[in-house]
Design a protein around this motif. Structure first.
Motif, mmCIF file in Angstrom:
data_model
loop_
_atom_site.group_PDB
_atom_site.id
_atom_site.type_symbol
_atom_site.label_atom_id
_atom_site.label_comp_id
_atom_site.label_asym_id
_atom_site.label_seq_id
_atom_site.Cartn_x
_atom_site.Cartn_y
_atom_site.Cartn_z
ATOM 1 N N THR A 77 -21.245 -12.153 -41.927
ATOM 2 C CA THR A 77 -20.672 -11.104 -42.768
ATOM 3 C C THR A 77 -19.546 -11.689 -43.620
ATOM 4 O OG1 THR A 77 -19.008 -10.463 -41.118
ATOM 5 C CG2 THR A 77 -21.159 -9.380 -40.988
ATOM 6 N N GLU A 78 -18.916 -10.840 -44.406
ATOM 7 C CA GLU A 78 -17.807 -11.290 -45.247
ATOM 8 C C GLU A 78 -16.540 -11.552 -44.446
ATOM 9 O OE1 GLU A 78 -17.073 -8.652 -48.458
ATOM 10 O OE2 GLU A 78 -19.139 -8.661 -49.178
ATOM 11 N N GLY A 79 -16.509 -11.120 -43.207
ATOM 12 C CA GLY A 79 -15.301 -11.283 -42.400
ATOM 13 C C GLY A 79 -14.373 -10.097 -42.541
ATOM 14 N N GLU A 80 -13.431 -9.985 -41.621
ATOM 15 C CA GLU A 80 -12.502 -8.853 -41.654
ATOM 16 C C GLU A 80 -11.309 -9.146 -42.559
ATOM 17 O OE1 GLU A 80 -9.940 -8.425 -37.983
ATOM 18 O OE2 GLU A 80 -11.503 -9.742 -37.169
ATOM 19 N N TYR A 81 -10.592 -8.089 -42.917
ATOM 20 C CA TYR A 81 -9.437 -8.232 -43.788
ATOM 21 C C TYR A 81 -8.251 -8.835 -43.030
ATOM 22 C CZ TYR A 81 -11.807 -5.431 -47.336
ATOM 23 O OH TYR A 81 -12.696 -4.978 -48.278
ATOM 24 N N ARG A 82 -7.420 -9.558 -43.752
ATOM 25 C CA ARG A 82 -6.254 -10.208 -43.167
ATOM 26 C C ARG A 82 -5.132 -9.217 -42.864
ATOM 27 N NH1 ARG A 82 -4.926 -14.693 -40.691
ATOM 28 N NH2 ARG A 82 -6.056 -15.984 -42.195
ATOM 29 N N TRP A 83 -4.974 -8.164 -43.698
ATOM 30 C CA TRP A 83 -3.752 -7.361 -43.656
ATOM 31 C C TRP A 83 -3.470 -6.666 -42.324
ATOM 32 C CZ3 TRP A 83 -3.608 -2.231 -42.640
ATOM 33 C CH2 TRP A 83 -4.770 -1.484 -42.834
ATOM 34 N N PRO A 84 -4.470 -6.158 -41.549
ATOM 35 C CA PRO A 84 -4.097 -5.494 -40.291
ATOM 36 C C PRO A 84 -3.367 -6.425 -39.323
ATOM 37 C CG PRO A 84 -6.340 -4.905 -40.909
ATOM 38 C CD PRO A 84 -5.929 -6.036 -41.801
ATOM 39 N N ALA A 85 -3.896 -7.632 -39.144
ATOM 40 C CA ALA A 85 -3.232 -8.584 -38.243
ATOM 41 C C ALA A 85 -1.875 -8.992 -38.798
ATOM 42 C CB ALA A 85 -4.115 -9.810 -38.038
ATOM 43 N N ALA A 86 -1.796 -9.236 -40.113
ATOM 44 C CA ALA A 86 -0.533 -9.648 -40.729
ATOM 45 C C ALA A 86 0.528 -8.563 -40.568
ATOM 46 C CB ALA A 86 -0.754 -9.968 -42.207
ATOM 47 N N LEU A 87 0.135 -7.313 -40.728
ATOM 48 C CA LEU A 87 1.072 -6.199 -40.604
ATOM 49 C C LEU A 87 1.642 -6.112 -39.190
ATOM 50 C CD1 LEU A 87 2.320 -3.646 -41.906
ATOM 51 C CD2 LEU A 87 0.318 -2.382 -41.102
ATOM 52 N N VAL A 88 0.787 -6.256 -38.188
ATOM 53 C CA VAL A 88 1.239 -6.143 -36.799
ATOM 54 C C VAL A 88 2.084 -7.353 -36.417
ATOM 55 C CG1 VAL A 88 0.486 -5.938 -34.410
ATOM 56 C CG2 VAL A 88 -0.725 -4.696 -36.184
ATOM 57 N N ILE A 89 1.753 -8.525 -36.916
ATOM 58 C CA ILE A 89 2.570 -9.713 -36.644
ATOM 59 C C ILE A 89 3.958 -9.554 -37.259
ATOM 60 C CG2 ILE A 89 2.825 -12.184 -37.110
ATOM 61 C CD1 ILE A 89 -0.284 -12.316 -36.992
ATOM 62 N N ALA A 90 4.025 -8.985 -38.457
ATOM 63 C CA ALA A 90 5.320 -8.713 -39.079
ATOM 64 C C ALA A 90 6.132 -7.747 -38.216
ATOM 65 C CB ALA A 90 5.128 -8.148 -40.481
ATOM 66 N N ALA B 219 -12.860 -5.726 -35.167
ATOM 67 C CA ALA B 219 -11.769 -6.221 -36.007
ATOM 68 C C ALA B 219 -10.468 -6.154 -35.199
ATOM 69 C CB ALA B 219 -11.669 -5.398 -37.286
ATOM 70 N N PHE B 220 -9.378 -6.529 -35.836
ATOM 71 C CA PHE B 220 -8.129 -6.682 -35.076
ATOM 72 C C PHE B 220 -7.721 -5.414 -34.354
ATOM 73 C CE2 PHE B 220 -3.499 -6.523 -34.712
ATOM 74 C CZ PHE B 220 -3.303 -7.617 -33.882
ATOM 75 N N PHE B 221 -7.828 -4.261 -35.002
ATOM 76 C CA PHE B 221 -7.382 -3.027 -34.359
ATOM 77 C C PHE B 221 -8.219 -2.685 -33.127
ATOM 78 C CE2 PHE B 221 -5.238 -1.710 -38.477
ATOM 79 C CZ PHE B 221 -3.963 -1.890 -37.960
ATOM 80 N N ASP B 222 -9.462 -3.145 -33.078
ATOM 81 C CA ASP B 222 -10.268 -2.947 -31.869
ATOM 82 C C ASP B 222 -9.672 -3.723 -30.697
ATOM 83 O OD1 ASP B 222 -12.671 -1.359 -32.858
ATOM 84 O OD2 ASP B 222 -12.687 -3.046 -34.256
ATOM 85 N N TYR B 223 -9.231 -4.944 -30.968
ATOM 86 C CA TYR B 223 -8.618 -5.760 -29.916
ATOM 87 C C TYR B 223 -7.236 -5.225 -29.536
ATOM 88 C CZ TYR B 223 -12.431 -8.910 -31.013
ATOM 89 O OH TYR B 223 -13.683 -9.432 -31.212
ATOM 90 N N LEU B 224 -6.539 -4.657 -30.512
ATOM 91 C CA LEU B 224 -5.244 -4.042 -30.219
ATOM 92 C C LEU B 224 -5.430 -2.846 -29.291
ATOM 93 C CD1 LEU B 224 -2.191 -4.030 -30.842
ATOM 94 C CD2 LEU B 224 -2.689 -2.518 -32.779
#
Length: 230
Positions: free
Chosen positions: A20-33, A176-181
């Motif tokens: 696939t195209e892969g998931e978006y970067r921003w959810p993980a970046a937002l939570v890391i911030a 995606a990241f929010f699933d793992y969160l």
């Protein structure tokens, strides 16, 4: 299964098993911030000195990842993979250090004078712990986000409900990241898996470690705070 033309059709491969195209970067970046922000508001006595060191390192790693691969996470790169793992490791180190110092202070009697402050510190450490373990789950499940985008590993380390009942999921669904969160949060609150099952030994070990840390944090800190309130 037959199509409308009477020709047998192969079952459609779900998105999580195909490139696939892969998931978006921003959810993980937002939570890391958010992690970086929580570490900055912790008292200096409970952090690695100097107080700004680990948050600054995390900020540098995050900036490198965002600048190098800002949109979708699908670029295979050894340096970027190393930076991503280093970011998770630094965040883990900082939070573990804060938890150890807080517990040591509670045992020695130097922490816990104010129930409100103690609960705030516990919530900060516990919340960071949830995000940190979400990062590890996200980074290692089937080789990480880039490997998942390229469908390198067909066998999941975490069995999500959508994988067990694909007819109830969107055809383009993939974790995606929010699933793992969410997996990390439920494991930290229930002290066990809920709807997503760990399949590999490393996944079970990580979930065991997270449950133990959450149990210690809740048991010691909340008990002390209740004592103070009484």
């Amino acid at each position: 299964m037959d199509g409308t033309d009477g020709v047998p059709h192969e079952p459609e491969v779900p998105a999580w098993r195909r490139p696939t195209e892969g998931e978006y970067r921003w959810p993980a970046a937002l939570v890391i911030a958010l992690i970086i922000g929580m570490q900055l508001v912790e008292p200096g006595r409970l952090t690695v000195h100097p107080h700004w060191l680990l948050p600054a390192l995390e900020g540098v790693f995050l900036a490198v990842l965002v600048v190098s691969n800002p949109a979708r996470i699908n670029r295979a790169s050894v340096p970027l993979r190393a930076a991503s793992l280093a970011l998770a490791a630094v965040a883990s180190l900082g939070n573990a250090w804060s938890l150890v110092l807080l517990i040591r202070g509670l045992i020695a009697g130097t922490e816990g004078g104010s129930a409100g402050l103690l609960l705030f510190l516990a919530a900060t450490i516990w919340g960071t712990n949830v995000v940190v373990f979400a990062l590890w789950y996200w980074e290692f499940d089937r080789g990480g986000p880039v490997a998942r985008a390229h469908a390198h590993q067909p066998r999941p380390d975490f069995l999500f409900p959508q994988m067990q009942a694909p007819e109830l999921a969107d055809r383009d669904w993939e974790p995606a990241f929010f699933d793992y969160l969410y997996v990390s949060y439920t494991n930290a609150t229930a002290f066990s898996p809920t709807d997503t099952m760990p399949m590999s030994r490393w996944a079970k070990l990580l979930m065991l470690m997270q449950s133990a840390i959450s149990l210690v944090t809740a048991g010691l800190v909340v008990a002390r705070a209740v004592n103070i309130l009484r």
